[in-house]
Design a protein around this motif. Structure first.
Motif, PDB file in Angstrom:
ATOM      1  N   GLY A 148       2.100   1.617  12.221  1.00 47.44           N
ATOM      2  CA  GLY A 148       2.883   1.681  10.993  1.00 47.44           C
ATOM      3  C   GLY A 148       4.110   2.567  11.152  1.00 47.44           C
ATOM      4  N   ASP A 149       5.072   2.358  10.280  1.00 46.46           N
ATOM      5  CA  ASP A 149       6.311   3.132  10.283  1.00 46.46           C
ATOM      6  C   ASP A 149       6.011   4.558   9.825  1.00 46.46           C
ATOM      7  N   GLU A 150       6.224   5.527  10.709  1.00 47.24           N
ATOM      8  CA  GLU A 150       5.883   6.922  10.413  1.00 47.24           C
ATOM      9  C   GLU A 150       6.672   7.458   9.220  1.00 47.24           C
TER      10      GLU A 150
ATOM     11  N   MET B  99       0.825  -1.214   0.000  1.00 48.58           N
ATOM     12  CA  MET B  99       0.000   0.000   0.000  1.00 48.58           C
ATOM     13  C   MET B  99       0.853   1.255   0.000  1.00 48.58           C
ATOM     14  N   LEU B 100       1.899   1.243   0.804  1.00 51.73           N
ATOM     15  CA  LEU B 100       2.728   2.431   0.917  1.00 51.73           C
ATOM     16  C   LEU B 100       3.606   2.642  -0.310  1.00 51.73           C
ATOM     17  N   SER B 101       3.811   1.594  -1.108  1.00 51.05           N
ATOM     18  CA  SER B 101       4.645   1.755  -2.297  1.00 51.05           C
ATOM     19  C   SER B 101       3.832   2.028  -3.558  1.00 51.05           C
TER      20      SER B 101
ATOM     21  N   LEU C 260       4.422   8.238   1.820  1.00 51.06           N
ATOM     22  CA  LEU C 260       3.170   8.120   1.081  1.00 51.06           C
ATOM     23  C   LEU C 260       2.530   9.495   0.894  1.00 51.06           C
ATOM     24  N   ILE C 261       2.457  10.269   1.965  1.00 50.66           N
ATOM     25  CA  ILE C 261       1.877  11.617   1.893  1.00 50.66           C
ATOM     26  C   ILE C 261       2.711  12.483   0.957  1.00 50.66           C
TER      27      ILE C 261
END
Length: 107
Positions: free
Chosen positions: A64-66, A36-38, A72-73
């Motif tokens: 989750g890893d901040e 999801m983050l990638s 992602l943001i």
């Protein structure tokens, strides 16, 4: 069944559903978090501001890893336009930023 037993059974069923929902969300963030983050990087997948914030909130809620969440943001913010939540002004858009918003979004 007596009314008291029915209420107790319904309460147990509701608690079990909440437990299952919580575990499913936790497992999703653990198992699918990296994918999801990638998405923005690997597949040019663009999130709306609301989608990016929703994914970030889900991952924060389950530890989750901040740094990954912020990536992602940041990836999402590249395509935000002046006036959108995550937009970051650059030299090329600085003039439009100052005309569309009261204050310039920090670079």
């Amino acid at each position: 069944m007596k009314a008291r037993n029915v209420k107790a059974l319904r309460r147990q069923q509701a608690q079990e559903r909440r437990r299952q929902q919580w575990e499913a969300a936790r497992d999703f963030t653990r198992e699918c978090g990296e994918v999801m983050l990638s998405l923005p990087f690997d597949y040019s997948c663009l999130f709306t501001c609301e989608e990016a914030e929703s994914v970030a909130a889900l991952f924060r809620a389950f530890g989750g890893d901040e740094a990954q969440i912020q990536e992602l943001i940041d990836a999402h913010s590249v395509d935000d336009e002046p006036g959108e939540q995550h937009h970051r002004c650059t030299d090329t858009c600085r003039e439009s930023c100052t005309t569309q918003t009261e204050e310039v979004t920090p670079c």
